[in-house]
Scaffold this motif. Structure first.
Motif, PDB file in Angstrom:
ATOM      1  N   LEU A  51       0.963  -1.127  -0.007  1.00 38.58           N
ATOM      2  CA  LEU A  51       0.485  -0.115  -0.140  1.00 38.58           C
ATOM      3  C   LEU A  51       0.921   1.397   0.515  1.00 38.58           C
ATOM      4  N   THR A  52      -0.038   2.175  -0.294  1.00 38.78           N
ATOM      5  CA  THR A  52       0.776   3.426  -0.689  1.00 38.78           C
ATOM      6  C   THR A  52       1.439   3.851   0.679  1.00 38.78           C
ATOM      7  N   PRO A  53       2.169   4.810   1.439  1.00 42.58           N
ATOM      8  CA  PRO A  53       2.453   5.189   3.271  1.00 42.58           C
ATOM      9  C   PRO A  53       0.826   5.607   3.607  1.00 42.58           C
ATOM     10  N   GLU A  54      -0.094   6.288   2.774  1.00 46.64           N
ATOM     11  CA  GLU A  54      -1.358   7.456   2.734  1.00 46.64           C
ATOM     12  C   GLU A  54      -2.392   5.693   3.069  1.00 46.64           C
ATOM     13  N   TYR A  55      -2.166   4.693   2.638  1.00 39.70           N
ATOM     14  CA  TYR A  55      -3.276   4.194   2.876  1.00 39.70           C
ATOM     15  C   TYR A  55      -2.763   3.097   3.783  1.00 39.70           C
ATOM     16  N   VAL A  56      -1.831   3.177   4.391  1.00 42.10           N
ATOM     17  CA  VAL A  56      -1.190   2.128   5.218  1.00 42.10           C
ATOM     18  C   VAL A  56      -1.595   3.047   6.705  1.00 42.10           C
ATOM     19  N   GLU A  57      -1.704   4.565   6.487  1.00 39.05           N
ATOM     20  CA  GLU A  57      -1.728   4.634   7.603  1.00 39.05           C
ATOM     21  C   GLU A  57      -3.114   5.466   7.944  1.00 39.05           C
ATOM     22  N   LYS A  58      -4.037   5.567   6.402  1.00 36.84           N
ATOM     23  CA  LYS A  58      -6.174   4.882   6.375  1.00 36.84           C
ATOM     24  C   LYS A  58      -5.696   3.923   7.427  1.00 36.84           C
ATOM     25  N   TYR A  59      -5.557   3.072   6.637  1.00 34.25           N
ATOM     26  CA  TYR A  59      -6.552   1.101   7.115  1.00 34.25           C
ATOM     27  C   TYR A  59      -5.693   0.801   8.354  1.00 34.25           C
ATOM     28  N   SER A  60      -4.812   0.796   8.761  1.00 38.48           N
ATOM     29  CA  SER A  60      -3.805   0.774   9.694  1.00 38.48           C
ATOM     30  C   SER A  60      -4.824   0.359  11.137  1.00 38.48           C
ATOM     31  N   PRO A  61      -5.233   1.981  11.544  1.00 37.71           N
ATOM     32  CA  PRO A  61      -6.369   1.798  12.605  1.00 37.71           C
ATOM     33  C   PRO A  61      -7.756   0.542  12.693  1.00 37.71           C
ATOM     34  N   MET A  62      -8.131   0.414  10.892  1.00 42.20           N
ATOM     35  CA  MET A  62      -9.274   0.373  11.102  1.00 42.20           C
ATOM     36  C   MET A  62      -8.993  -1.336  10.989  1.00 42.20           C
ATOM     37  N   TRP A  63      -7.828  -1.991  10.587  1.00 41.14           N
ATOM     38  CA  TRP A  63      -6.776  -3.546  10.591  1.00 41.14           C
ATOM     39  C   TRP A  63      -7.059  -3.762  12.136  1.00 41.14           C
ATOM     40  N   ASP A  64      -6.716  -2.498  13.224  1.00 39.66           N
ATOM     41  CA  ASP A  64      -6.471  -2.920  14.760  1.00 39.66           C
ATOM     42  C   ASP A  64      -7.680  -3.543  14.975  1.00 39.66           C
ATOM     43  N   ALA A  65      -9.413  -2.342  13.953  1.00 41.27           N
ATOM     44  CA  ALA A  65     -11.272  -2.290  14.857  1.00 41.27           C
ATOM     45  C   ALA A  65     -10.987  -3.868  13.853  1.00 41.27           C
ATOM     46  N   ALA A  66     -10.763  -4.513  13.312  1.00 43.57           N
ATOM     47  CA  ALA A  66     -11.327  -5.705  12.789  1.00 43.57           C
ATOM     48  C   ALA A  66     -10.625  -7.140  13.541  1.00 43.57           C
ATOM     49  N   LEU A  67      -9.671  -6.749  13.363  1.00 47.81           N
ATOM     50  CA  LEU A  67      -9.032  -7.672  14.826  1.00 47.81           C
ATOM     51  C   LEU A  67      -9.516  -7.979  16.473  1.00 47.81           C
ATOM     52  N   LYS A  68      -9.900  -7.020  16.717  1.00 45.49           N
ATOM     53  CA  LYS A  68     -10.519  -7.135  17.986  1.00 45.49           C
ATOM     54  C   LYS A  68     -12.222  -7.982  18.202  1.00 45.49           C
ATOM     55  N   ILE A  69     -12.700  -7.285  16.869  1.00 44.06           N
ATOM     56  CA  ILE A  69     -14.068  -7.404  16.509  1.00 44.06           C
ATOM     57  C   ILE A  69     -13.986  -9.061  16.646  1.00 44.06           C
ATOM     58  N   MET A  70     -12.812  -9.568  15.507  1.00 46.76           N
ATOM     59  CA  MET A  70     -12.723 -11.448  15.326  1.00 46.76           C
ATOM     60  C   MET A  70     -12.205 -11.817  16.501  1.00 46.76           C
ATOM     61  N   LYS A  71     -11.690 -11.424  18.092  1.00 49.35           N
ATOM     62  CA  LYS A  71     -11.176 -11.796  18.689  1.00 49.35           C
ATOM     63  C   LYS A  71     -12.384 -12.049  19.750  1.00 49.35           C
ATOM     64  N   GLU A  72     -13.328 -10.967  20.114  1.00 50.21           N
ATOM     65  CA  GLU A  72     -14.551 -10.781  20.698  1.00 50.21           C
ATOM     66  C   GLU A  72     -15.410 -11.727  19.551  1.00 50.21           C
ATOM     67  N   ILE A  73     -15.362 -12.033  18.616  1.00 49.30           N
ATOM     68  CA  ILE A  73     -16.323 -13.442  18.225  1.00 49.30           C
ATOM     69  C   ILE A  73     -16.213 -14.622  18.002  1.00 49.30           C
ATOM     70  N   SER A  74     -14.863 -14.123  17.730  1.00 53.97           N
ATOM     71  CA  SER A  74     -14.385 -16.379  17.935  1.00 53.97           C
ATOM     72  C   SER A  74     -13.764 -16.848  19.607  1.00 53.97           C
ATOM     73  N   GLU A  75     -13.570 -14.796  20.513  1.00 52.53           N
ATOM     74  CA  GLU A  75     -13.470 -16.040  21.994  1.00 52.53           C
ATOM     75  C   GLU A  75     -15.477 -16.188  22.745  1.00 52.53           C
ATOM     76  N   GLN A  76     -16.283 -16.169  21.493  1.00 52.21           N
ATOM     77  CA  GLN A  76     -17.975 -16.468  22.342  1.00 52.21           C
ATOM     78  C   GLN A  76     -18.267 -17.370  21.138  1.00 52.21           C
ATOM     79  N   GLN A  77     -17.795 -18.274  20.430  1.00 51.53           N
ATOM     80  CA  GLN A  77     -17.577 -19.362  19.642  1.00 51.53           C
ATOM     81  C   GLN A  77     -17.982 -20.973  20.854  1.00 51.53           C
TER      82      GLN A  77
END
Length: 151
Positions: free
Chosen positions: A125-151
């Protein structure tokens, strides 16, 4: 994967990991089950969804929150429940035989003593996209963790 350059934000790759108190099967289910993919995809845009059967060679279609086309990719590697690699097209209108772009997403799972380390790699990714999407990936991973641990 030997001799591949290190995937770091400075090289245009987002690489993030999270430890999940669940089996790799549960985490894999969170990654690929339509019941859950729309939940973690919402970290990128509210109402987003992902559609695929996740078989190697199958299309992966991300739709935006408004239901319109987002991005389209193809499953390059499916080694359930350990590795999922997706290559993406330059256009959401691309046909299945069109050439993939350089952009990839890798989902790597490693289970040890009932806990799973989930690592995502997204890029290049370009540096602009790294900066934009990095926090979104943090949020997605937290959601994946929550869902996985509730199964």
């Amino acid at each position: 994967m030997e001799n591949e350059p290190e995937k770091t934000e400075s090289s245009g790759w987002i690489k993030k990991s999270i430890e999940i108190d669940a089996s790799d099967d549960a985490v894999w289910n969170t990654l690929t089950n339509p019941e859950y993919t729309s939940q973690w995809a919402s970290a990128f845009e509210a109402g987003s969804s992902v559609a695929s059967d996740w078989n190697e060679g199958s299309l992966v279609i991300w739709k935006g929150g408004n239901g319109g086309p987002g991005v389209k990719g193809k499953v390059e590697v499916n080694y359930a429940p350990k590795m999922l690699k997706i290559g993406f097209y330059n256009s959401a209108d691309a046909g299945p035989d069109d050439e993939l772009s350089e952009y990839k997403e890798h989902y790597l799972l490693s289970e040890h003593e009932g806990k799973t380390m989930l690592t995502i790699e997204s890029g290049p990714l370009t540096p602009e996209y790294v900066e934009k999407y990095s926090p979104m990936w943090d949020a997605a991973l937290k959601i994946m963790k929550e869902i996985s641990e509730q199964q």
